[in-house]
Scaffold this motif. Sequence first.
Motif, PDB file in Angstrom:
ATOM      1  N   ASP A   6     -22.181 -81.794  16.503  1.00  0.00           N
ATOM      2  CA  ASP A   6     -21.923 -82.871  17.450  1.00  0.00           C
ATOM      3  C   ASP A   6     -21.908 -82.341  18.886  1.00  0.00           C
ATOM      4  OD1 ASP A   6     -19.633 -81.383  17.298  1.00  0.00           O
ATOM      5  OD2 ASP A   6     -18.273 -83.078  16.972  1.00  0.00           O
ATOM      6  N   ASN A  11     -22.101 -83.881  10.945  1.00  0.00           N
ATOM      7  CA  ASN A  11     -22.159 -84.113  12.396  1.00  0.00           C
ATOM      8  C   ASN A  11     -23.602 -84.098  12.897  1.00  0.00           C
ATOM      9  OD1 ASN A  11     -19.385 -84.379  12.972  1.00  0.00           O
ATOM     10  ND2 ASN A  11     -19.112 -82.150  12.920  1.00  0.00           N
ATOM     11  N   LEU A  38     -26.005 -85.471  16.679  1.00  0.00           N
ATOM     12  CA  LEU A  38     -25.938 -85.976  18.051  1.00  0.00           C
ATOM     13  C   LEU A  38     -27.263 -86.613  18.422  1.00  0.00           C
ATOM     14  CD1 LEU A  38     -27.566 -83.767  20.073  1.00  0.00           C
ATOM     15  CD2 LEU A  38     -25.545 -82.409  19.564  1.00  0.00           C
ATOM     16  N   ALA A  65     -22.641 -88.882  19.812  1.00  0.00           N
ATOM     17  CA  ALA A  65     -22.569 -88.194  18.524  1.00  0.00           C
ATOM     18  C   ALA A  65     -22.305 -89.220  17.421  1.00  0.00           C
ATOM     19  CB  ALA A  65     -21.470 -87.135  18.550  1.00  0.00           C
TER      20      ALA A  65
END
Length: 474
Positions: free
Chosen positions: A87, A167, A169, A196
């Motif tokens: 992220d 995670n 982004l 994110a």
Amino acid sequence: MRASTIFSQLGLVSSTEVLSFFAASSQAQGAGSTLSDNGTAAGSVFITPTRDLAFALNVPSDSSKDLYFSLMMPTGVSWGAIGLGSDRMAGALVLLMYPSSSGENVTLSPRLSWGHSEPVHAPQVEVEALPGTGLDNGTYVFNGRCGNCRSWTNGAGSVNVASKAQNMLYATGESGNYLKSDAFDAPLKMHYNFGAFTLDMVHATGPGGVPAIDRSEDSALVATVQGLSKEGKKDIRALMHAIIMVLVFVGMYPFGVFVLRLGSWVRWHAVNQGLAFIGTIIGSSLGFAISGSYNRSKKFNSAHQVIGLLIFIFIFAQFTLGFLHHRTFKKTQQTTKMAPIHVWLGRVIVVMGIVNGFLGFPLAQASQYNYVLAGLILFLFPAMILILVTKKFIQKRWNKNKEASSEPSGYNMEPWRQPEAQAGYGNSSAASAGAQAPPGQNASLPSMSSYAPYQTQGARTGDLGIQQNAREYV
């Protein structure tokens, strides 16, 4: 918000009819891929809050290396990117898309990010374009298969296919078409929107193939959760660098020369150039700082940067010459050998600064501002030159009229006031004494010299010439 939605931007959805937006092209399959029973590959789908980028990911259950994905963005967006495995930018594998040089296709550039700076192209990442890639009804589409996107940089970065909250982004560039390139290392401007999200890798696992994206107006995220979201981001340092340097080299330095030529205002010249000198230090420091943020400027070998460094050195020399010359002039009241060097070095610095401005905007991917810079120059410089020429013309006429008014004009009513008559105020006393008095002269009257109390002691030997009888004036 920069764009309301992809749907309204492209005008592909009406209120009465739900059209398929992220179309059949996103369902095109690579050779040998396996589909589920309904003909669609499994996948998790993410759409940015500004609806200017859509991403879908498929984890094929029959492969330990491959990932299938689909990326889409409208033609009004300069570039879009998804970062895998993190992220944060540092350590993420970035799948970056932007229009091709023709504008009729799309370029996908896999890049690695090492921090809050422009990601670097990673040629070792294997990405294959699959059918359906290209420009589809106002939308750029890239359907692809990545052969080694599960792990990169020797395991330093990776995605966990067993995670339900991996995670990720995202980022998109400014609106406009400044970036069109077939090169994988095409230069970028800073992202405009970014954020994110997390993606359910388990939900995305299944038969391999390019995952479909619902194109309806009310399409929702599928097995993804929105996290941080920022809109309207700009590189403030680059913006301030440009504003300060244009102000200094197009405005303040030329104005400092202007006030010196207009009224010989040395003090205001010094104050103005001193403030410009401080502005140059601040602007240059910002330029040095942002150089490390972009691949095109990290090596500090562009013409704009090299010339800028030379100007920075010259300005320190110029300030030193001006200070030393002024200090010496105040003591001796005579010009120095430093004066012509100071004048000509200043002219060179201003010209170099303006030329460097025209080189800086293309380096910043903002060539359109060269027109603004040219407009300022074409307005300010002729205006200052016109004022100086007008001042010189008026001063010349004034001096000419002043000289004409001081010249003698014919008969002089008071000849004794001429400079050559001031020393003796007329004939000498000796000549006066030896002269015969005219008939009718009253000898009892004292000499005229005695009526000159205003004369100095050494000048009382003179008089105003031969005394005249009053009857001679009748």
